[in-house]
Design an enzyme around this catalytic site. Structure first.
Site, mmCIF file in Angstrom:
data_model
loop_
_atom_site.group_PDB
_atom_site.id
_atom_site.type_symbol
_atom_site.label_atom_id
_atom_site.label_comp_id
_atom_site.label_asym_id
_atom_site.label_seq_id
_atom_site.Cartn_x
_atom_site.Cartn_y
_atom_site.Cartn_z
ATOM 1 N N ARG A 53 0.814 -1.223 0.000
ATOM 2 C CA ARG A 53 0.000 0.000 0.000
ATOM 3 C C ARG A 53 0.845 1.270 0.000
ATOM 4 O O ARG A 53 0.287 2.365 -0.056
ATOM 5 C CB ARG A 53 -0.916 -0.002 1.222
ATOM 6 C CG ARG A 53 -0.168 0.240 2.524
ATOM 7 C CD ARG A 53 -0.822 -0.277 3.761
ATOM 8 N NE ARG A 53 -2.188 0.092 4.000
ATOM 9 C CZ ARG A 53 -2.878 -0.279 5.090
ATOM 10 N NH1 ARG A 53 -2.278 -1.010 6.031
ATOM 11 N NH2 ARG A 53 -4.127 0.077 5.244
ATOM 12 N N ARG A 110 -2.677 -0.614 14.122
ATOM 13 C CA ARG A 110 -2.001 -1.543 13.227
ATOM 14 C C ARG A 110 -0.491 -1.450 13.458
ATOM 15 O O ARG A 110 0.143 -0.449 13.144
ATOM 16 C CB ARG A 110 -2.323 -1.221 11.769
ATOM 17 C CG ARG A 110 -3.777 -1.456 11.397
ATOM 18 C CD ARG A 110 -4.097 -2.942 11.404
ATOM 19 N NE ARG A 110 -5.463 -3.214 10.968
ATOM 20 C CZ ARG A 110 -6.506 -3.317 11.778
ATOM 21 N NH1 ARG A 110 -6.326 -3.160 13.092
ATOM 22 N NH2 ARG A 110 -7.700 -3.580 11.313
ATOM 23 N N ARG A 131 -13.954 -6.656 23.479
ATOM 24 C CA ARG A 131 -13.161 -7.637 24.234
ATOM 25 C C ARG A 131 -13.128 -8.995 23.560
ATOM 26 O O ARG A 131 -13.063 -10.024 24.223
ATOM 27 C CB ARG A 131 -13.740 -7.773 25.644
ATOM 28 C CG ARG A 131 -13.822 -6.469 26.411
ATOM 29 C CD ARG A 131 -14.541 -6.628 27.742
ATOM 30 N NE ARG A 131 -15.956 -6.957 27.545
ATOM 31 C CZ ARG A 131 -16.836 -7.102 28.530
ATOM 32 N NH1 ARG A 131 -16.445 -6.962 29.789
ATOM 33 N NH2 ARG A 131 -18.095 -7.386 28.267
ATOM 34 N N GLY A 188 -17.148 -10.161 24.335
ATOM 35 C CA GLY A 188 -18.161 -9.175 23.976
ATOM 36 C C GLY A 188 -17.659 -7.752 24.123
ATOM 37 O O GLY A 188 -16.458 -7.483 24.112
ATOM 38 N N ASP A 202 -15.089 -4.038 12.059
ATOM 39 C CA ASP A 202 -15.751 -3.001 11.268
ATOM 40 C C ASP A 202 -17.245 -3.257 11.173
ATOM 41 O O ASP A 202 -18.051 -2.316 11.212
ATOM 42 C CB ASP A 202 -15.159 -2.959 9.859
ATOM 43 C CG ASP A 202 -13.658 -2.756 9.858
ATOM 44 O OD1 ASP A 202 -13.151 -2.066 10.760
ATOM 45 O OD2 ASP A 202 -12.997 -3.308 8.951
#
Length: 319
Positions: A108, A170, A230, A234, A261
């Site tokens: 990228r 990231r 988490r 959840g 997402d």
């Protein structure tokens, strides 16, 4: 009026079929893949009018990205790059079953989106939208995008557009200390923060359980909603001093990429429509569960499927 505008990079994902190895594959499945566009698609499919804004090369591969997103109903607002240096980011995903894990290779660097400036983007749509969403991936891509992300969040905040931000750290893009310095500078213009528990500890140096982390961040930065995910345990949200917990729904683990997402898109589909935080959490968790059974990065789901998961009736999901 537009319900949601998202801004960020979308790559093309190339994956060998049937868990083939990258080094031996002679064909690839090609799909659009980007955190912010994934959110836009999920929200659009679940009832919002969503716009994805970005910068792409004016080329067949750039138009390939737009075509896929438009097929899901998302409006695209693109700054087209016709320079000789224009480039479409890609990544390669090799999927493997245990003991072999997934392998991801990014290509990228120098993508057209890394040069996107505020003046090229749909600021009027952001200022008149109900919500604006971006992630911590975007400012990590270039110094230009660091400034552009800050500009867009600020103008959205000034226009009373609800701003949501997924930290989405990231490690291949930057170190935790650099990420913390940049991202916390953005927090004053964020209304809804989404952060994975592991990223809160690694990047923001927030220790303790999810509630302690969420309350601490809410107190320090004044978020309207602070949402800590988490994984299998959840999600937990703090809003107006109240704590809301949302467990995960039973799901396949066949296609986990894009699950986070999808959660955000499901959450925003209800939150921006005026529904309560607990209801929005349910939609986020159900959308994430459905995504894990869908190939690619995008949650190809429907409102009825989400309602069935929430109701506990998944008999129709396998059709």
């Amino acid at each position: 009026m537009t319900d949601l505008v998202t801004f960020g990079e979308t790559m093309l994902r190339l994956s060998p079929p049937d868990e083939e190895r990258l080094e031996t594959a002679d064909q690839y499945n090609v799909r659009a893949a980007g955190a912010e566009s994934n959110v836009a698609v999920a929200a659009q499919r679940l009832g919002l009018d969503a716009v994805w804004a970005s910068k792409l090369p004016d080329s067949p591969v750039g138009r390939r990205v737009v075509g896929e997103l438009r097929n899901h109903g998302v409006t695209t607002d693109i700054a087209w790059d016709d320079s000789e240096e224009s480039r479409q980011g890609t990544y390669y995903l090799e999927q493997g079953q245990p003991p072999r894990g997934n392998e991801v290779i990014y290509d990228r660097a120098g993508a057209s989106v890394t040069t996107a400036q505020t003046a090229e983007l749909p600021t009027e749509k952001i200022e008149t939208a109900t919500g604006f969403h971006t992630t911590g991936i975007t400012p990590a891509l270039s110094e230009t995008l660091e400034a552009t992300t800050a500009d867009l969040l600020s103008l959205a905040q000034d226009a009373d557009t609800v701003t949501s931000f997924d930290l989405n750290y990231r490690s291949k893009l930057w170190e935790p200390a650099e990420a913390k310095a940049v991202l916390t500078d953005l927090f004053p213009d964020v209304d809804v923060l989404v952060v994975a528990r592991r990223d809160a500890e690694l990047v923001l140096e927030r220790h303790g359980d999810a509630e302690a982390v969420a309350r601490g961040l809410a107190d320090d930065y004044g978020f309207d909603v602070t949402l800590v995910t988490r994984g299998a345990e959840g999600a937990l949200a703090v809003a107006d001093g109240n704590v809301y917990e949302q467990p995960t729904y039973e799901a396949s683990n066949a296609y986990p990429v894009g699950t986070g997402d999808s959660f955000v898109g499901g959450f925003l589909s209800q939150y921006l429509a005026g529904e309560s935080v607990p209801d929005a959490l349910e939609w986020g968790a159900a959308t994430a569960a459905l995504k894990r059974s869908v190939p690619g990065d995008i949650a190809v789901v429907s409102p009825d499927e989400v309602r069935e998961v929430i109701a506990g009736d998944t008999s129709a999901i396998s059709r």
